[in-house]
Structure formats: structure tokens, C-alpha cells
Write an enzyme that holds these catalytic residues in place. Structure first.
Site, PDB file in Angstrom:
ATOM      1  CG  LEU A  35      -1.957  -0.938   1.311  1.00  0.00           C
ATOM      2  CD1 LEU A  35      -2.867  -0.816   2.526  1.00  0.00           C
ATOM      3  CD2 LEU A  35      -2.719  -1.101  -0.121  1.00  0.00           C
ATOM      4  CB  ALA A  58      -4.935  -1.440   9.271  1.00  0.00           C
ATOM      5  CE1 TYR A  59       3.673  -0.152  12.249  1.00  0.00           C
ATOM      6  CE2 TYR A  59       2.070   0.650  13.870  1.00  0.00           C
ATOM      7  CZ  TYR A  59       3.490   0.324  13.560  1.00  0.00           C
ATOM      8  OH  TYR A  59       4.474   0.510  14.417  1.00  0.00           O
ATOM      9  CB  THR A  60      -3.154  -3.143  13.981  1.00  0.00           C
ATOM     10  OG1 THR A  60      -2.282  -4.301  13.875  1.00  0.00           O
ATOM     11  CG2 THR A  60      -3.975  -3.136  13.069  1.00  0.00           C
ATOM     12  CB  THR A  99      -9.718   1.795  15.244  1.00  0.00           C
ATOM     13  OG1 THR A  99      -9.436   1.478  16.807  1.00  0.00           O
ATOM     14  CG2 THR A  99      -9.031   3.145  15.035  1.00  0.00           C
ATOM     15  CE1 TYR A 123      -4.163   1.360  14.516  1.00  0.00           C
ATOM     16  CE2 TYR A 123      -5.600   1.617  16.372  1.00  0.00           C
ATOM     17  CZ  TYR A 123      -5.366   1.049  14.985  1.00  0.00           C
ATOM     18  OH  TYR A 123      -6.353   0.270  14.585  1.00  0.00           O
TER      19      TYR A 123
END
Length: 298
Positions: A35, A58-60, A99, A123
Site C-alpha cells: 500500500l 492496516a498498521y495495528t 477504529t 495509531y
């Protein structure tokens, strides 16, 4: 239906693959779909030629994001927008997951889609900015804010509690953070329910925009753990003692919203989707992980 799913090994991606079995689904992750690279996104879109694009990538890493801000924004904001724009270029609607961490948890009541984001950490900021970037890049986008995602796949709270319950005589779990567990299978079911309308609706239709969707009812991490332990005990697992602690007793690198409850009435009005009872979804998850209740019980 031809569907491109960004992400393949994650909980939501795996649930989507199961739910859309029988459809033409391509699920990609790096290196096939990066991405952060325009050319990678363009190649994947050309090859898949999807009718619907779902971003389950996603970066979670909430705590690590405090030290990896650039990467978090590259994936959660810029990468999401890049994928949304590529979907728009071929006329495909786009579904993106966000989120409860876009809020600071200080409202004292469930958050509405119209409440202004107020994230506490990197985040949450990356996801909040990603929402706006997605909606700007593709007007035929749905952004689904959710929370406390669990499933029988990957690493998550349910599997962690099962492991700790087997290892320890007492579990100490935070009891002053409020929200709602959400199971990946229920999110995949919601995407399937929305898909026919999304494919047919033009930009500007009420089907698109920002929606909240979690499980129900609201609880705390302590309350969620109690239900996990109770249902696991029905399946023959040891039930350790459960102690309630405060957030201050369990410090983390990044702050969490103390009350991330989301009001899910908008998606019910527009799409007819009711929040799933997470207790029933938990039972199905435990069936998959350890077997049905009574099978291994005393």
C-alpha cells in the site's frame, strides 16, 4: 462478484475469504500488494479488475506506532487513500475499516459518527486521518469504525486469555476501559449485507460514508474476560481467579480510550445491520478453537 481484499492473513481478511467463498476473491498483501507503493497498488488493481475493494490491511501495533509514526501514517492514511483512489479510478466501491481509537474516550456516552475525532496516540491519529483521506479519494466509500476485533485466526484477546488461563491461577484484567468486542465473522457478514447496494449505488447515496459497527452489549475488558473464562470452562478448560484492576495498574506505551463505546444506530437505519451479540459470536469462536461446549466439559 469479483472482490479485491487488501490483506490476507489478518483476522478480518480471513473472515472475508470464508464469507465470500464461491465468489472470485483475490486477497493480497506485501510483496504482491504494498500500500505504500503507487505502482504496486496499480498493478494489483489492473490484475484483479475488482467490482468491490475491501481494505483489511492496516498498521495495528498501537504501542509500537509511538516510535514508528511515519510507517503508521504511510499505511493507515496514505496507503488507504492510495487504494481508495485506485478503486475509484475503475469505478469500484471501497470498504475500509477504522477504529474506536480515533476518540479519546472522554465523552461519557457512546460516540456517534458526527462526533469529532480526538485520538490519544499515533495509531489513532493515523486512522482518523485515514478515514478522511479515504472518503476524499473515493466518494463511493464505506468507512466502518469497529473495536476489540477477535476471531479464531491470528493473535487477539480471546486467544491470549485462553493461553494465560492455562498458565496462571489468577488473571488481572483492566475493568475501567469500556467498549464492545467485535468478531471478524460479523464484520465480514456486514460487508456481504452491504455489498449489493454498494455495487449499485451512485456517489452521494446514503449507503456510503462513515458507520460504526461493533458487537453488543457494551462491556469492559474484565467483563469480556469473565465471559471467555466461563465459556471456556464449559468446554473443560481450567478457570483461574479473575481480578479487576485499573488502567493505571497496567501501563502501556500508548494511551487507550477509557470509554470507546460506539453508537451503532446509523448503520442499522441505513443498511439494516444490527450489532451481533458478541457472546454468541464468542461461543462460535471457542467452538472453532477448543470444541463445542459440553464436549470436553465435566
Amino acid at each position: 462478484m469479483r472482490i479485491l481484499v487488501a490483506g490476507r492473513q489478518g483476522q478480518v481478511a480471513q473472515a472475508l475469504l470464508r464469507r465470500f467463498a464461491g465468489h472470485e476473491v483475490v486477497a493480497l498483501e506485501p510483496p504482491e500488494l504494498d500500500l505504500t507503493e503507487d505502482s504496486s497498488v496499480a498493478r494489483a488493481m489492473r490484475a484483479a479488475a475488482p467490482e468491490l475493494v475491501v481494505n483489511a490491511a492496516a498498521y495495528t501495533a498501537v504501542d509500537r506506532a509511538e516510535d514508528q509514526e511515519a510507517l503508521a501514517f504511510a499505511v493507515n492514511r496514505d496507503g488507504a487513500a492510495r487504494l481508495a483512489a485506485a478503486a475509484a479510478a475503475i469505478g469500484a466501491p471501497f470498504v475500509h475499516f477504522s477504529t474506536d481509537y480515533v476518540f479519546d474516550g472522554r465523552k461519557g456516552a457512546p460516540y456517534l459518527e458526527t462526533d469529532a475525532p480526538s485520538p490519544l496516540g499515533v495509531y489513532g491519529r493515523s486512522k482518523a486521518e485515514g478515514e478522511g483521506a479515504v472518503l476524499a479519494a473515493n466518494p463511493r466509500s464505506v468507512v466502518l469504525r469497529t473495536a476489540w476485533v477477535c476471531s479464531a485466526d491470528g493473535a487477539n484477546f480471546v486467544k491470549t486469555m485462553l493461553r494465560l488461563a492455562a498458565e496462571r491461577e489468577e488473571l488481572r484484567v483492566v475493568a475501567d476501559q469500556h467498549g464492545a468486542p467485535t468478531f471478524a465473522a460479523d464484520l465480514a457478514e456486514a460487508v456481504a449485507a452491504m455489498a449489493p447496494r454498494l455495487l449499485a449505488a451512485p456517489a452521494g447515496d446514503a449507503a456510503f460514508g462513515l458507520f460504526h459497527l461493533t458487537g453488543a452489549p457494551h462491556t469492559t475488558w474484565h467483563g469480556f474476560t469473565a465471559e471467555i473464562l466461563d465459556q471456556a470452562a464449559q468446554r473443560g478448560h481450567k478457570r483461574p481467579r479473575l481480578a479487576a484492576i485499573a488502567t493505571t495498574d497496567y501501563p502501556t506505551r500508548a494511551a487507550r480510550p477509557a470509554d470507546g463505546r460506539l453508537d451503532c444506530s446509523h448503520i442499522r437505519r441505513v443498511h439494516g445491520i444490527q450489532p451481533a451479540d458478541w457472546r454468541r459470536s464468542l461461543a462460535l469462536c471457542l467452538d472453532a478453537l477448543v470444541g463445542p461446549a459440553g464436549e470436553n466439559g465435566l
